[in-house]
Design a protein around this motif. Structure first.
Motif, PDB file in Angstrom:
ATOM      1  N   MET A   1       0.848  -1.191   0.000  1.00 19.53           N
ATOM      2  CA  MET A   1       0.000   0.000   0.000  1.00 19.53           C
ATOM      3  C   MET A   1       0.880   1.236   0.000  1.00 19.53           C
ATOM      4  O   MET A   1       1.737   1.401   0.871  1.00 19.53           O
ATOM      5  CB  MET A   1      -0.896   0.001   1.240  1.00 19.53           C
ATOM      6  CG  MET A   1      -1.980   1.052   1.238  1.00 19.53           C
ATOM      7  SD  MET A   1      -2.985   0.891   2.728  1.00 19.53           S
ATOM      8  CE  MET A   1      -4.429   1.798   2.242  1.00 19.53           C
ATOM      9  N   TYR A 131      -5.322 -14.606   1.949  1.00 19.78           N
ATOM     10  CA  TYR A 131      -6.074 -13.488   2.513  1.00 19.78           C
ATOM     11  C   TYR A 131      -7.290 -13.962   3.310  1.00 19.78           C
ATOM     12  O   TYR A 131      -8.002 -14.882   2.889  1.00 19.78           O
ATOM     13  CB  TYR A 131      -6.589 -12.565   1.412  1.00 19.78           C
ATOM     14  CG  TYR A 131      -5.535 -11.925   0.552  1.00 19.78           C
ATOM     15  CD1 TYR A 131      -4.497 -11.173   1.098  1.00 19.78           C
ATOM     16  CD2 TYR A 131      -5.613 -12.033  -0.839  1.00 19.78           C
ATOM     17  CE1 TYR A 131      -3.556 -10.558   0.279  1.00 19.78           C
ATOM     18  CE2 TYR A 131      -4.686 -11.415  -1.662  1.00 19.78           C
ATOM     19  CZ  TYR A 131      -3.660 -10.683  -1.107  1.00 19.78           C
ATOM     20  OH  TYR A 131      -2.726 -10.074  -1.912  1.00 19.78           O
ATOM     21  N   ASP A 148      -3.367 -12.380   6.794  1.00 19.75           N
ATOM     22  CA  ASP A 148      -2.806 -13.276   5.781  1.00 19.75           C
ATOM     23  C   ASP A 148      -2.517 -14.611   6.456  1.00 19.75           C
ATOM     24  O   ASP A 148      -1.464 -14.812   7.074  1.00 19.75           O
ATOM     25  CB  ASP A 148      -1.540 -12.668   5.183  1.00 19.75           C
ATOM     26  CG  ASP A 148      -1.128 -13.346   3.887  1.00 19.75           C
ATOM     27  OD1 ASP A 148      -1.774 -14.348   3.521  1.00 19.75           O
ATOM     28  OD2 ASP A 148      -0.185 -12.882   3.232  1.00 19.75           O
ATOM     29  N   ARG A 152       1.771 -14.173   6.074  1.00 17.58           N
ATOM     30  CA  ARG A 152       2.388 -12.923   6.542  1.00 17.58           C
ATOM     31  C   ARG A 152       1.752 -12.374   7.810  1.00 17.58           C
ATOM     32  O   ARG A 152       2.182 -11.345   8.322  1.00 17.58           O
ATOM     33  CB  ARG A 152       2.335 -11.869   5.438  1.00 17.58           C
ATOM     34  CG  ARG A 152       3.163 -12.208   4.207  1.00 17.58           C
ATOM     35  CD  ARG A 152       2.964 -11.172   3.108  1.00 17.58           C
ATOM     36  NE  ARG A 152       1.577 -11.184   2.624  1.00 17.58           N
ATOM     37  CZ  ARG A 152       1.087 -10.251   1.787  1.00 17.58           C
ATOM     38  NH1 ARG A 152       1.856  -9.246   1.393  1.00 17.58           N
ATOM     39  NH2 ARG A 152      -0.159 -10.347   1.377  1.00 17.58           N
ATOM     40  N   ILE A 155      -2.142  -7.813   8.524  1.00 20.45           N
ATOM     41  CA  ILE A 155      -1.775  -6.727   7.605  1.00 20.45           C
ATOM     42  C   ILE A 155      -2.390  -5.410   8.090  1.00 20.45           C
ATOM     43  O   ILE A 155      -1.709  -4.417   8.265  1.00 20.45           O
ATOM     44  CB  ILE A 155      -2.239  -7.056   6.172  1.00 20.45           C
ATOM     45  CG1 ILE A 155      -1.509  -8.306   5.664  1.00 20.45           C
ATOM     46  CG2 ILE A 155      -2.006  -5.870   5.242  1.00 20.45           C
ATOM     47  CD1 ILE A 155      -1.962  -8.778   4.294  1.00 20.45           C
ATOM     48  N   PHE A 167       4.584  -4.115   7.721  1.00 19.34           N
ATOM     49  CA  PHE A 167       3.218  -3.764   8.125  1.00 19.34           C
ATOM     50  C   PHE A 167       3.193  -3.039   9.469  1.00 19.34           C
ATOM     51  O   PHE A 167       2.249  -2.320   9.767  1.00 19.34           O
ATOM     52  CB  PHE A 167       2.351  -5.018   8.197  1.00 19.34           C
ATOM     53  CG  PHE A 167       2.228  -5.748   6.885  1.00 19.34           C
ATOM     54  CD1 PHE A 167       2.042  -5.056   5.698  1.00 19.34           C
ATOM     55  CD2 PHE A 167       2.319  -7.130   6.834  1.00 19.34           C
ATOM     56  CE1 PHE A 167       1.930  -5.725   4.484  1.00 19.34           C
ATOM     57  CE2 PHE A 167       2.206  -7.819   5.632  1.00 19.34           C
ATOM     58  CZ  PHE A 167       2.025  -7.107   4.451  1.00 19.34           C
ATOM     59  N   ASN A 202      -5.229  -5.159  -7.810  1.00 20.83           N
ATOM     60  CA  ASN A 202      -4.438  -5.176  -6.577  1.00 20.83           C
ATOM     61  C   ASN A 202      -5.162  -4.533  -5.394  1.00 20.83           C
ATOM     62  O   ASN A 202      -4.560  -4.345  -4.340  1.00 20.83           O
ATOM     63  CB  ASN A 202      -3.105  -4.457  -6.803  1.00 20.83           C
ATOM     64  CG  ASN A 202      -3.274  -2.971  -7.059  1.00 20.83           C
ATOM     65  OD1 ASN A 202      -4.360  -2.509  -7.389  1.00 20.83           O
ATOM     66  ND2 ASN A 202      -2.191  -2.219  -6.938  1.00 20.83           N
ATOM     67  N   TRP A 216      -7.060  -1.671   0.923  1.00 18.17           N
ATOM     68  CA  TRP A 216      -5.652  -2.032   0.878  1.00 18.17           C
ATOM     69  C   TRP A 216      -5.233  -2.377  -0.543  1.00 18.17           C
ATOM     70  O   TRP A 216      -6.049  -2.881  -1.319  1.00 18.17           O
ATOM     71  CB  TRP A 216      -5.418  -3.247   1.784  1.00 18.17           C
ATOM     72  CG  TRP A 216      -3.991  -3.612   1.972  1.00 18.17           C
ATOM     73  CD1 TRP A 216      -3.288  -4.593   1.344  1.00 18.17           C
ATOM     74  CD2 TRP A 216      -3.084  -2.961   2.853  1.00 18.17           C
ATOM     75  NE1 TRP A 216      -1.997  -4.603   1.787  1.00 18.17           N
ATOM     76  CE2 TRP A 216      -1.834  -3.608   2.713  1.00 18.17           C
ATOM     77  CE3 TRP A 216      -3.190  -1.889   3.741  1.00 18.17           C
ATOM     78  CZ2 TRP A 216      -0.700  -3.215   3.427  1.00 18.17           C
ATOM     79  CZ3 TRP A 216      -2.064  -1.502   4.462  1.00 18.17           C
ATOM     80  CH2 TRP A 216      -0.845  -2.165   4.303  1.00 18.17           C
ATOM     81  N   LYS A 217      -3.986  -2.105  -0.854  1.00 17.63           N
ATOM     82  CA  LYS A 217      -3.425  -2.533  -2.131  1.00 17.63           C
ATOM     83  C   LYS A 217      -2.330  -3.556  -1.875  1.00 17.63           C
ATOM     84  O   LYS A 217      -1.440  -3.313  -1.054  1.00 17.63           O
ATOM     85  CB  LYS A 217      -2.875  -1.337  -2.903  1.00 17.63           C
ATOM     86  CG  LYS A 217      -3.958  -0.440  -3.490  1.00 17.63           C
ATOM     87  CD  LYS A 217      -3.378   0.631  -4.392  1.00 17.63           C
ATOM     88  CE  LYS A 217      -4.489   1.437  -5.040  1.00 17.63           C
ATOM     89  NZ  LYS A 217      -3.955   2.488  -5.934  1.00 17.63           N
ATOM     90  N   ASP A 218      -2.418  -4.682  -2.605  1.00 19.63           N
ATOM     91  CA  ASP A 218      -1.460  -5.760  -2.391  1.00 19.63           C
ATOM     92  C   ASP A 218      -1.366  -6.583  -3.666  1.00 19.63           C
ATOM     93  O   ASP A 218      -2.373  -6.824  -4.336  1.00 19.63           O
ATOM     94  CB  ASP A 218      -1.905  -6.635  -1.223  1.00 19.63           C
ATOM     95  CG  ASP A 218      -0.792  -7.533  -0.727  1.00 19.63           C
ATOM     96  OD1 ASP A 218       0.061  -7.029   0.019  1.00 19.63           O
ATOM     97  OD2 ASP A 218      -0.790  -8.720  -1.086  1.00 19.63           O
ATOM     98  N   THR A 219      -0.170  -7.016  -3.997  1.00 22.96           N
ATOM     99  CA  THR A 219       0.037  -7.759  -5.247  1.00 22.96           C
ATOM    100  C   THR A 219       0.380  -9.222  -5.019  1.00 22.96           C
ATOM    101  O   THR A 219       0.781  -9.912  -5.949  1.00 22.96           O
ATOM    102  CB  THR A 219       1.158  -7.097  -6.061  1.00 22.96           C
ATOM    103  OG1 THR A 219       2.355  -7.054  -5.269  1.00 22.96           O
ATOM    104  CG2 THR A 219       0.782  -5.685  -6.477  1.00 22.96           C
ATOM    105  N   MET A 220       0.211  -9.713  -3.786  1.00 25.68           N
ATOM    106  CA  MET A 220       0.598 -11.088  -3.483  1.00 25.68           C
ATOM    107  C   MET A 220      -0.204 -12.101  -4.302  1.00 25.68           C
ATOM    108  O   MET A 220       0.345 -13.055  -4.846  1.00 25.68           O
ATOM    109  CB  MET A 220       0.425 -11.358  -1.991  1.00 25.68           C
ATOM    110  CG  MET A 220       0.802 -12.763  -1.564  1.00 25.68           C
ATOM    111  SD  MET A 220       2.556 -13.117  -1.740  1.00 25.68           S
ATOM    112  CE  MET A 220       3.249 -12.210  -0.355  1.00 25.68           C
TER     113      MET A 220
END
Length: 822
Positions: A1, A131, A148, A152, A155, A167, A202, A216-220
């Motif tokens: 993000m 997620y 996550d 992870r 978040i 984070f 994303n 939220w922005k996330d590319t996972m």
């Protein structure tokens, strides 16, 4: 993000939450109350275009990848039981979507959630990972958080030992957001809770019971399974129901809009290279040409909304549109060749710091608003029959459903401009804010809705736009209460109790109750005062409004929203809600009048802590009926002496207030004012769709295709003709002409029963001819000319009482009626 997105989210979180403890007596008015059997919610999701992920009968489409855990279907619900954590997972994977899942936690220690874009690896000990939207039954109250699972950790919010270092940079901000009462108390610990998760590219958004908790922005992960969780507490049963998905993007125009081919009104040869084609009015579309019988050729199509010295303006001001498309006919498969409009990237954005733009179907090819095209490179003379505009309009829009004519020719031109503006901006299938963003905004949509009802006879777009905005809300404070106004207007127009009952609970968070204090008034923190409390738009149209913690305009909308919520609560059988809303209205109105009215000036001030009185602080309360009866005349008199000191948006409410309180001619004068802050200025400029602002100098980036500027489309039928619904579904109407200095007016007003036609003449006596379709009766309130003594209906004297400058008939009328006041 990125930091910009993070800061925007933090601002949104605090804007949506109050800084004080919420009044326990209104808790049920803040949180949606889901039904015990879930049927209303199930039908609501179907009506909003969602598809079930669970058929209610068996677990088709789902699997348990674990060797432990039990899943069964009980009375249309999925029940999960087990002694160890496990997940029930869909068979299919999904990429971009909006899902809705209702969860009921068991009593005692409990934790669950909805996995999305998750993965299954049978080789791993923790085989389901990815997620998760958290459903937290503990005192920590992080429900709606983004976790996550088995990867992870936390978040948003983040916490040491459970989050990766990157984070933890927002630990303080994220925990503060979840400590605010609106988010902290969003979970109904002992009842059903609706989780709604939106994923597009994303961007991830999580909402819990109507409260946005994460953006939220996330590319996972770009795709994966959907899953529901049992946390592993022995003997606990987790219940799930109404699992739905809507895959994105949702292109509503596919079913709601049609392409109509339009011939040009003029074709002019400019020189050997260019031909100018005029289609008479601006519309959203593209071009189709019939190719000449010659060798393939290349050319350029120039599209424009504005002319300059007889040519399309290729560098127009603001966001007035110009664009060009280069084309070649070498691979044309037939002699009918479509030339798409150029694509404006902002018109198709689906992620960012704003809701998604509304897309049009790929099969249309790109469209844009234009009136003229310049055809460059055509190999021979371009004949009118060789070119058409493929224009997009709402399916079934009935140009003959409405009409308006009066003794002032300029008003007639203004009404026609505004009526066409409504039609032309239906191209997307929902009401959008013109062509700069193509995004629905709540206030824009409400104004469009009022005018659409007034000019067309089968309006489905208002309800469709409401559903879009429930899923894609925008940021201004007063825009949220506009959702209540939209739902109420739809209820009044159609009296569809099923539609209303399916959406009633989603409106509770739109009233601003979460920001109200013990006195009933809404508070605004510094962030809200500086950014969210909008009053009017653009900023220069606020009449020097002074922003304070208790804002007059914000509270006027709050009170109006609660009034309408009380009406709708009764309509859907929620009597206790209605009583509570009415109690809050009484409480807030008393405090509003006591704290915001300035006795020394006879006007409402902008807020507590200032003595400045803008026009906005007075016409909004007047339009919403919040002004004490003995103060009305003073405020009306003051407003009647003011020029247009608000935007085209707020003018809807200013003119509503003036017409309703007897200042008919002042309202008409403002519409016709001989300056650049009136509809006279718009119509005489030559535009064919209303503008976003009065002029470019008031909003330099304004567009020329914005239907929130079309208020006369509803104001003239509702007030000059005087026809409005008096009961839901139009079974009873009120006819109360506001004549001003006009000598006659006539027109046709669409209703669900058919049109009401009306013709009145105001000379030495007043005569009204009205035709009511079967199913409608009407209460009549007609002007009382000086020295008039009686009222005749179809030649016979009837009982009527005179109140100020009007005769009010004691009995409602039906059918064809002629009324004479003598």
């Amino acid at each position: 993000m990125n930091p910009r997105t993070l800061l925007a989210f933090i601002a949104c979180s605090f804007a949506c939450a109050s800084s004080h403890a919420l009044d326990p007596s209104i808790s049920s008015l803040l949180r949606p109350q889901l039904s015990e059997d879930g049927k209303t919610e199930f039908e609501a999701m179907l009506s909003r275009g969602y598809k079930p992920l669970f058929n209610g009968q068996d677990l088709s489409g789902w699997r348990n990848p674990y060797p432990h855990g039990e899943a069964e279907v009980v009375d249309g619900e999925i029940h999960l039981k087990g002694n160890n954590k496990f997940f029930l997972v869909t068979d299919k994977t999904y990429s971009d979507f909006r899902i809705s899942v209702e969860i009921h936690l068991p009593e005692g220690p409990a934790n669950s959630g909805v996995m999305f874009r998750c993965h299954v690896d049978p080789e791993k000990e923790k085989m389901v990972y990815g997620y998760q939207a958290e459903c937290d039954g503990s005192e920590r109250r992080w429900s709606g958080g983004l976790f996550d699972e088995s990867r992870r950790g936390w978040i948003w919010p983040s916490t040491p030992g459970r989050s990766e270092p990157k984070f933890l940079k927002h630990e303080k901000e994220s925990k503060a957001a979840f400590a605010t009462p609106t988010i902290r108390d969003a979970l109904n610990r002992n009842g059903w809770n609706r989780f709604e998760i939106t994923c597009f590219q994303n961007q991830i958004t999580i909402e819990l019971n109507g409260v946005k908790t994460v953006q939220w922005k996330d590319t996972m992960d770009a795709s994966g399974f959907i899953a529901i969780q049992h946390h592993g507490e022995k003997g606990q049963t987790y219940r799930f129901r109404n699992l739905f998905i809507k895959e994105l993007p949702n292109i509503v125009a596919t079913e709601a809009v049609e392409i109509i081919e339009q011939s040009p009104v003029h074709v002019t040869k400019i020189d050997k290279d260019f031909t100018l084609v005029d289609f008479g009015k601006v519309a959203y579309g593209n071009i189709a040409v019939t190719l000449p019988k010659s060798a393939p050729f290349q050319g350029t199509m120039h599209f424009g909304e504005k002319l300059s010295k007889g040519r399309i303006d290729r560098n127009p001001p603001g966001t007035v549109r110009y664009g060009k498309s280069e084309y070649t006919t070498e691979k044309a498969e037939s002699d009918k060749f479509i030339i798409p409009a150029p694509v404006n990237v902002k018109n198709i954005e689906q992620t960012g710091n704003h809701p998604p733009a509304v897309l049009t179907p790929n099969e249309w090819m790109p469209v844009m608003p234009f009136r003229w095209v310049e055809v460059e490179g055509w190999p021979e003379e371009l004949k009118p029959e060789s070119i058409v505009r493929r224009a997009a309009f709402a399916k079934g829009f009935d140009d003959n459903a409405s009409s308006f004519e009066c003794s002032e020719p300029l008003l007639n031109r203004i009404w026609e401009l505004c009526k066409y503006s409504i039609k032309a901006t239906t191209f997307a299938g929902v009401y959008v804010d013109g062509d700069r963003e193509r995004i629905p905004y709540e206030a824009d949509a409400y104004l469009n809705q009022l005018s659409h009802y007034a000019v067309d006879d089968d309006v489905q777009m208002a309800a469709r736009t409401f559903d879009w905005l429930i899923e894609n809300s925008t940021w201004p404070t007063e825009w949220a209460p506009h959702m209540v106004l939209m739902a109420h207007a739809e209820w009044i127009d159609k009296a569809d109790g099923k539609w209303l009952s399916q959406r009633y609970e989603s409106l509770k968070m739109k009233t601003l109750l979460d920001r109200s204090g013990p006195d009933g008034l809404v508070r605004s923190n510094q962030s809200q005062q500086q950014r969210d409390d909008i009053v009017d738009w653009p900023r220069g149209e606020r009449d020097h409004y002074v922003f304070t913690e208790i804002n007059t305009v914000v509270n006027a909308f709050h009170i109006e929203a609660m009034k309408k919520m009380a009406v709708m609560a009764r309509a859907v059988g929620k009597e206790k809600d209605a009583e509570r809303f009415e109690g809050r209205v009484e409480l807030a109105t008393s405090a509003f009048q006591k704290n915001l009215f300035n006795e020394s000036t006879g006007l409402f001030r902008d807020g507590v802590g200032t003595d400045h009185s803008s026009v906005h602080a007075n016409f909004f309360p007047l339009a919403f009926g919040i002004v004490p009866v003995d103060k009305v005349d003073g405020i009306v008199d003051w407003l009647s002496k003011q020029p247009m000191r608000c935007s085209v948006y707020a003018a809807q409410y200013l003119l509503d207030a003036l017409f309703t309180h007897g200042a008919d001619q002042k309202a008409i004068d403002l519409i016709l004012a001989p300056n650049d802050r009136s509809w006279k200025h718009m119509v005489e400029s030559g535009t064919t769709i209303t503008w976003e602002a009065w002029d470019l100098k008031y909003k330099p980036n304004q567009d020329w295709n914005h239907a929130w500027g079309a208020a006369p489309a509803n104001l003239l039928p509702r007030y000059v003709l005087g026809v409005q619904p008096a009961s839901p579904g139009w079974t009873r109407a009120t006819i109360r002409p506001h004549v001003g200095n006009l000598s006659y007016a006539r027109g046709k007003i669409p209703t669900p029963f058919g049109p009401i036609t009306l013709d009145w003449r105001n000379e030495s006596t007043f005569q009204l001819d009205v035709n009511l379709p079967p199913g409608i009766e009407a209460d009549l309130e007609v002007p009382a000319p000086e020295n008039s003594t009686r009222v005749l209906v179809n030649g016979k004297r009837v009982e009527a009482s005179q109140r100020n400058d009007r005769w009010i008939l004691n009995k409602a009328v039906t059918g064809n009626v002629q009324v004479n006041v003598e």
